[in-house]
Design an enzyme around this catalytic site. Structure first.
Site, PDB file in Angstrom:
ATOM      1  N   GLY A 137       0.550  -1.363   0.054  1.00  0.00           N
ATOM      2  CA  GLY A 137       0.000   0.253  -0.062  1.00  0.00           C
ATOM      3  C   GLY A 137       0.752   1.214   0.126  1.00  0.00           C
ATOM      4  N   CYS A 138       0.545   2.321   0.786  1.00  0.00           N
ATOM      5  CA  CYS A 138       1.267   3.564   1.049  1.00  0.00           C
ATOM      6  C   CYS A 138       2.659   3.392   1.287  1.00  0.00           C
ATOM      7  CB  CYS A 138       0.281   4.404   1.791  1.00  0.00           C
ATOM      8  SG  CYS A 138      -1.327   4.852   1.239  1.00  0.00           S
ATOM      9  N   ALA A 139       2.792   2.219   2.213  1.00  0.00           N
ATOM     10  CA  ALA A 139       4.264   2.132   2.817  1.00  0.00           C
ATOM     11  C   ALA A 139       5.090   1.819   1.675  1.00  0.00           C
ATOM     12  CB  ALA A 139       4.391   1.075   3.913  1.00  0.00           C
ATOM     13  N   ALA A 140       4.672   1.353   0.564  1.00  0.00           N
ATOM     14  CA  ALA A 140       5.541   0.840  -0.545  1.00  0.00           C
ATOM     15  C   ALA A 140       6.699   1.889  -1.271  1.00  0.00           C
ATOM     16  CB  ALA A 140       4.808   0.327  -1.978  1.00  0.00           C
ATOM     17  N   PHE A 333       4.149   5.015   5.610  1.00  0.00           N
ATOM     18  CA  PHE A 333       3.266   4.263   6.351  1.00  0.00           C
ATOM     19  C   PHE A 333       2.318   3.635   5.565  1.00  0.00           C
ATOM     20  CE2 PHE A 333       4.527   8.144   8.676  1.00  0.00           C
ATOM     21  CZ  PHE A 333       5.613   7.713   9.458  1.00  0.00           C
TER      22      PHE A 333
END
Length: 353
Positions: A137-140, A333
Site C-alpha cells: 500500500g502506501c508504505a511501498a 506508512f
C-alpha cells in the site's frame, strides 16, 4: 553510497475539487445516517484538489473489475514511460545504466508486471532485475527506496529505478457506504512518480540506513477485501492514532545511526492525512513547518498512496534542496501497520542535478 535523485511526478489531467467532492457526497448519500460526520471528516483532510484518470462521471461508474483492471494497464502504459524518462534525465543516466526496476502499486494487477513491458518498450537491458511490490500500500514508496538502497549497497556500482503508479480512483466502490469508505472517496487521488537511486554520484539524499517496523496486531486496520467487484478498501478509525507507537520507531532508527530524529534538517513523510502529520510533529517534537512538503502533496493531490513520499521529496528539490550534508528522514506508512524508514544526508554530487 547510494543517492536518491530528483523524483519525477505526474498526475492525470482530470481534477476534482474539495467542493465538488462534498457536493457529490451530499447528492449520492443524502439519506446516509452518518453523512454529516463523513462530510466533516472529508473537509478536515485539507485536500483541496485531486487528479483522476477519468472524468468524474466515468469514475463513479463500476463496469466491473475486469474492465477497471484493463484500464489500469492501459493508463499505466500510456503514462509511466514519460515519467521514467524525466527521472532518468534528472539523474543523468540512460536506460542501459539501470540494473534493477522496483515497481510499486496497489491499485491494479498485472502479470507479468509492468516491469517486463517497460524493459521491452524502453530498451532497458534484458539483464535488468525486476522487483514488483504490490501489497504494501502506501508504505511501498518507502519500501522501494529501502530496497533500492539495499541493492546499491550490495552492488555499489549499480543503479536502481523506482516507479510508483497509483490510480486510486479505479478502486472506487459505490456500494461501500461505511464512514471510512466515504472518507477514502474524498482523500485518495491518482499519481505516478519515478526516481533513480545511483550507486555512484548524483545529487539528492545519500541513503545511509533504513529500517522497517510493524505495529503488532494491526494487520486489519488498513486492508483490502478482494471480491468479484475488485478491491474494497477497509480503513479502521484507529489508523490516525498510529503515530504514537511509530514515532519511537523513527527515533530508534535515527538513534541507531547516532542521530536524534527530533533534530534533523529535513523530513519527507507519507501524508496519509493531517492527523498523521500533526501527531508526528507532536510525538517527534518537530515544528509543523518541517512537514510542509508532505502537507503540500496532501493539499494539491490528496493521498496518492505509494507516490506520496517521492512527490514530497520532489518538492524539497523544487525548494532548492538542502545544504550539503544536511541530515534527513524519509518514511512511508501503510498496511500492517507498517513503517518503512530511511535516514540520510543531502549530497551534492557529480551528475544527477
Amino acid at each position: 553510497m547510494a543517492t536518491l535523485c530528483r523524483p519525477s511526478v505526474s498526475v492525470p489531467e482530470h481534477v476534482i475539487t474539495m467542493e465538488e467532492t462534498l457536493e457529490l457526497a451530499r447528492t449520492h448519500h443524502a439519506d446516509h445516517p452518518q453523512l454529516p460526520l463523513a462530510l466533516r471528516l472529508i473537509e478536515n483532510t485539507g485536500v483541496r484538489t485531486r487528479h483522476i484518470v477519468q472524468p468524474i462521471e466515468e469514475t463513479l461508474k463500476h463496469p466491473g473489475f475486469e474492465d477497471r483492471n484493463k484500464l489500469y494497464e492501459a493508463e499505466a502504459k500510456a503514462r509511466v514511460p514519460a515519467v521514467i524518462q524525466r527521472a532518468l534525465d534528472d539523474a543523468e543516466l540512460l536506460t542501459s545504466d539501470i540494473d534493477v526496476i522496483i515497481y510499486v502499486s496497489c491499485t491494479g494487477f498485472m502479470m507479468p508486471s509492468l516491469t517486463a513491458w517497460l524493459i521491452n518498450e524502453m530498451d532497458f537491458q534484458s539483464t535488468t532485475r525486476q522487483l514488483p511490490i504490490a501489497q504494501l500500500g502506501c508504505a511501498a514508496g518507502g519500501a522501494a527506496i529501502n530496497r533500492a538502497h539495499d541493492f546499491c549497497s550490495a552492488y555499489p556500482e549499480a543503479n536502481a529505478l523506482i516507479v510508483a503508479c497509483e490510480f486510486c480512483s479505479l478502486c472506487y466502490q459505490p456500494t461501500d457506504l461505511g464512514v471510512g469508505s466515504l472518507l477514502s472517496n474524498g482523500l485518495f487521488g491518482d499519481g505516478i512518480a519515478a526516481a533513480v537511486v545511483r550507486g555512484q554520484g548524483g545529487t539528492g539524499v545519500r541513503l545511509e540506513r533504513n529500517g522497517s517496523y510493524l505495529i503488532p496486531k494491526t494487520e486489519d486496520w488498513i486492508a483490502y477485501d478482494v471480491r468479484a467487484t475488485g478491491f474494497h478498501f477497509l480503513l479502521d478509525k484507529r489508523v490516525p492514532t498510529t503515530m504514537e507507537p511509530l514515532a519511537p520507531a523513527l527515533q530508534d532508527l535515527a538513534g541507531t545511526h547516532g542521530w536524534n530524529a527530533s533534530e534533523l534538517d529535513f523530513y519527507i513523510i507519507h501524508a496519509g492525512g493531517p492527523r498523521i502529520l500533526d501527531d508526528l510533529s507532536k510525538f517527534l517534537k518537530v515544528e509543523p513547518h518541517a512537514f510542509r512538503f508532505s502537507r503540500s502533496t496532501l493539499t494539491e493531490y490528496g493521498n496518492i498512496a505509494s507516490a506520496v513520499v517521492l512527490d514530497a521529496l520532489r518538492r524539497l528539490f523544487d525548494e532548492g534542496g538542502a545544504e550539503p550534508e544536511a541530515r534527513g528522514l524519509l518514511a512511508g506508512f501503510g498496511p500492517g501497520i507498517t513503517a518503512e524508514m530511511t535516514v540520510g544526508r543531502w549530497a551534492q554530487g557529480n551528475g544527477g542535478a
